[in-house]
Enzyme design. Structure first.
Site, mmCIF file in Angstrom:
data_model
loop_
_atom_site.group_PDB
_atom_site.id
_atom_site.type_symbol
_atom_site.label_atom_id
_atom_site.label_comp_id
_atom_site.label_asym_id
_atom_site.label_seq_id
_atom_site.Cartn_x
_atom_site.Cartn_y
_atom_site.Cartn_z
ATOM 1 N N GLU A 99 26.456 -21.282 1.538
ATOM 2 C CA GLU A 99 26.051 -20.638 2.664
ATOM 3 C C GLU A 99 24.615 -21.017 2.857
ATOM 4 O OE1 GLU A 99 26.018 -16.199 1.985
ATOM 5 O OE2 GLU A 99 24.116 -15.965 3.282
ATOM 6 N N ASP A 101 21.257 -19.999 5.819
ATOM 7 C CA ASP A 101 20.868 -18.978 6.526
ATOM 8 C C ASP A 101 19.828 -19.159 7.183
ATOM 9 O OD1 ASP A 101 22.715 -17.265 5.063
ATOM 10 O OD2 ASP A 101 21.268 -16.826 3.490
ATOM 11 N N GLU A 103 17.544 -16.123 8.915
ATOM 12 C CA GLU A 103 17.401 -14.495 9.386
ATOM 13 C C GLU A 103 15.991 -14.493 10.045
ATOM 14 O OE1 GLU A 103 19.617 -11.967 6.325
ATOM 15 O OE2 GLU A 103 17.888 -12.919 5.588
#
Ligand code: NAG
Length: 279
Positions: A99, A101, A103
């Protein structure tokens, strides 16, 4: 990357470079949750996600990718966005998943957003780095990008690199995402138990619905399930950070970095993770 892992993934998957036409959300993504709170507008040129007290919303790419250069323009929740999080990430679905990411952690009006980043390889994350931005991300659309090729992952904001995660599998035995295809996901949700000042500032529901807008999704990427040959010749497959980009990366990291797991000795009393030491 070694010869053999390369050929193994070629046997498992077949890929081709997607047409970089880009931009049309109807063609590229599905609004996957939120019961009508996620909307594709303007003939597919605009996508909005909203969040209210009962639910957030999200979308995901129709395709899965194995390496690529992915750009998306985002205009974050304006005003008092404390407690809200806009997530924008690539993720595989295997149990030991990979993953990558971004955010965006909202804040009170006038207080800065935090850009939170993480990299999971083979199910293991704990590689957080956080940044402030050098502009107000709620005023205009800005481009947030992932470069993911066999040798590195780079996070960019408007073409400026924030963070680089290198493939150090051969030298240090650190797993690198290279065989699990990943889908792109984005969502707007409530995370007021941790997002703003570590959970001290709660979401002000009198400001709801909150809304994040998206434009110009462009996945110049190897798409799972199609012929790989076109992909191999893509310039981003071998892209590195040149001297100018490395200077920009340094500028961001020395002026805008909020948190770096690689300097958090309290958190790793047994020693910092191996990727944190210079080669
Ligand atoms: C919100 O603003 C406060 C005060 O300026 C700051 O300490 C914090 O890092 C900001 N961001 C988040 C997500 O809490």
């Amino acid at each position: 990357m070694s010869c053999c892992s390369q050929s193994i993934f070629l046997l498992i998957f077949a890929f081709v470079a997607s047409s970089a036409a880009g931009g049309n959300f109807y063609q590229e993504v599905d609004v996957s949750w939120g019961d009508g709170r996620g909307k594709i507008l303007n003939n597919g040129n605009l996508l909005t996600l909203s969040l209210d007290k009962s639910s957030g919303s999200g979308f995901q790419s129709k395709n899965e990718y194995l390496f690529g250069k992915i750009d998306l323009q985002i205009k974050l929740v304006p005003g008092n966005s404390a407690g809200t999080v806009t997530a924008y990430y690539l993720s595989s679905q295997e149990p030991n998943h990979d993953e990558i990411d971004f955010e965006f952690l909202g804040n009170l009006s006038g207080d800065p957003y935090i850009v939170h980043t993480n990299v999971y390889t083979q199910g293991k994350g704990n590689r957080e780095m956080q940044f402030y931005l050098w502009f107000d991300p709620t005023k205009d659309f800005h481009t947030y990008s992932f470069l993911w090729n066999p040798s590195r992952i780079v996070f960019y904001v408007d073409g400026t690199p924030l963070r680089e995660f290198k493939n150090q599998e051969a030298t240090k035995g650190i797993p690198y995402p290279k065989s699990q295809a990943m889908r792109l996901y984005s969502s707007l949700w409530d995370a007021d138990d941790w997002a703003t000042r570590g959970g001290l500032v709660k979401t002000d529901w009198s400001q709801a619905p909150f809304s994040t807008s998206f434009m110009n999704f462009n996945a110049d990427a190897c798409v799972r399930g199609t012929d790989p040959s076109a992909c191999a010749s893509k310039a981003w497959m071998n892209q590195q950070l040149d001297a100018e980009s490395l200077n920009k990366l340094k500028w961001v990291q020395s002026n805008y970095m909020v948190y770096n797991y690689c300097t958090d000795l309290k958190r790793f009393p047994q020693g910092l993770p191996p990727e944190c030491s210079a080669n």
